[in-house]
Write an enzyme that holds these catalytic residues in place. Sequence first.
Site, PDB file in Angstrom:
ATOM      1  CD  GLU A  62      42.376 -19.229 -20.997  1.00 40.35           C
ATOM      2  OE1 GLU A  62      41.577 -20.142 -20.665  1.00 40.35           O
ATOM      3  OE2 GLU A  62      42.201 -18.518 -21.994  1.00 40.35           O
ATOM      4  CB  CYS A  98      40.645 -16.707 -17.997  1.00 38.92           C
ATOM      5  SG  CYS A  98      39.897 -18.350 -17.893  1.00 38.92           S
TER       6      CYS A  98
HETATM    7  N1  THU Z   1      37.212 -21.386 -22.762  1.00 39.89           N
HETATM    8  C1  THU Z   1      38.497 -21.480 -22.294  1.00 39.89           C
HETATM    9  O1  THU Z   1      38.977 -22.581 -21.987  1.00 39.89           O
HETATM   10  N2  THU Z   1      39.209 -20.330 -22.185  1.00 39.89           N
HETATM   11  C2  THU Z   1      38.733 -19.089 -22.496  1.00 39.89           C
HETATM   12  O2  THU Z   1      39.377 -18.088 -22.193  1.00 39.89           O
HETATM   13  C3  THU Z   1      37.468 -18.972 -23.234  1.00 39.89           C
HETATM   14  C4  THU Z   1      36.553 -20.130 -23.078  1.00 39.89           C
HETATM   15  C5  THU Z   1      36.420 -22.617 -22.878  1.00 39.89           C
HETATM   16  C6  THU Z   1      35.345 -22.763 -21.838  1.00 39.89           C
HETATM   17  C7  THU Z   1      34.353 -23.673 -22.541  1.00 39.89           C
HETATM   18  O3  THU Z   1      34.752 -25.010 -22.325  1.00 39.89           O
HETATM   19  C8  THU Z   1      34.532 -23.352 -24.010  1.00 39.89           C
HETATM   20  O4  THU Z   1      35.760 -22.656 -24.125  1.00 39.89           O
HETATM   21  C9  THU Z   1      33.409 -22.502 -24.607  1.00 39.89           C
HETATM   22  O5  THU Z   1      33.218 -21.351 -23.861  1.00 39.89           O
END
Ligand code: THU
Length: 138
Positions: A62, A98
């Site tokens: 995000e 986020c």
């Molecule tokens: N992650 C995201 O990209 N967006 C979120 O809202 C939740 C978590 C990713 C970060 C990390 O690379 C992986 O998911 C595990 O936390």
Amino acid sequence: MEDHVHLKTQLNKDKLLDVLTKSHSPYSKFRVSAQIVEKLSGESFFGCNVENASFGATICAERSAISSMVSNVGSKAEIKEVHIVSDMEEPVSPCGVCRQSLVEFSTSETRVYVYAKDMKSFNVFSMSDLLPHAFVSF
Ligand code: THU
């Protein structure tokens, strides 16, 4: 997914799923991608999660998409829609960091769609659903 969602939103499912394959997630093995539809330009900006060996340096999908949006549209960018997909069987909501980042560029009309990996089931939220009593100014 119900057909009316395709009609009412600017979801670009093919691109969103293509960006999911770009995820750099060797540590969690959890891929996430996001599409932001920006209101003023009408354009879409995409991002995926980019992890780092120093875990705290990881950027979520995000915030990756927000960086692309602001780099292209500028500081007055407004989020109309966000579409988020991951590898999970069930839809996964944005993390707290986020949510705070999204609210900075959101309005009461902003809608956040979170999809299961098959893109068939989804949930939709407003930013006040996701982050009530948000900190927005000082
Ligand atoms: N992650 C995201 O990209 N967006 C979120 O809202 C939740 C978590 C990713 C970060 C990390 O690379 C992986 O998911 C595990 O936390």
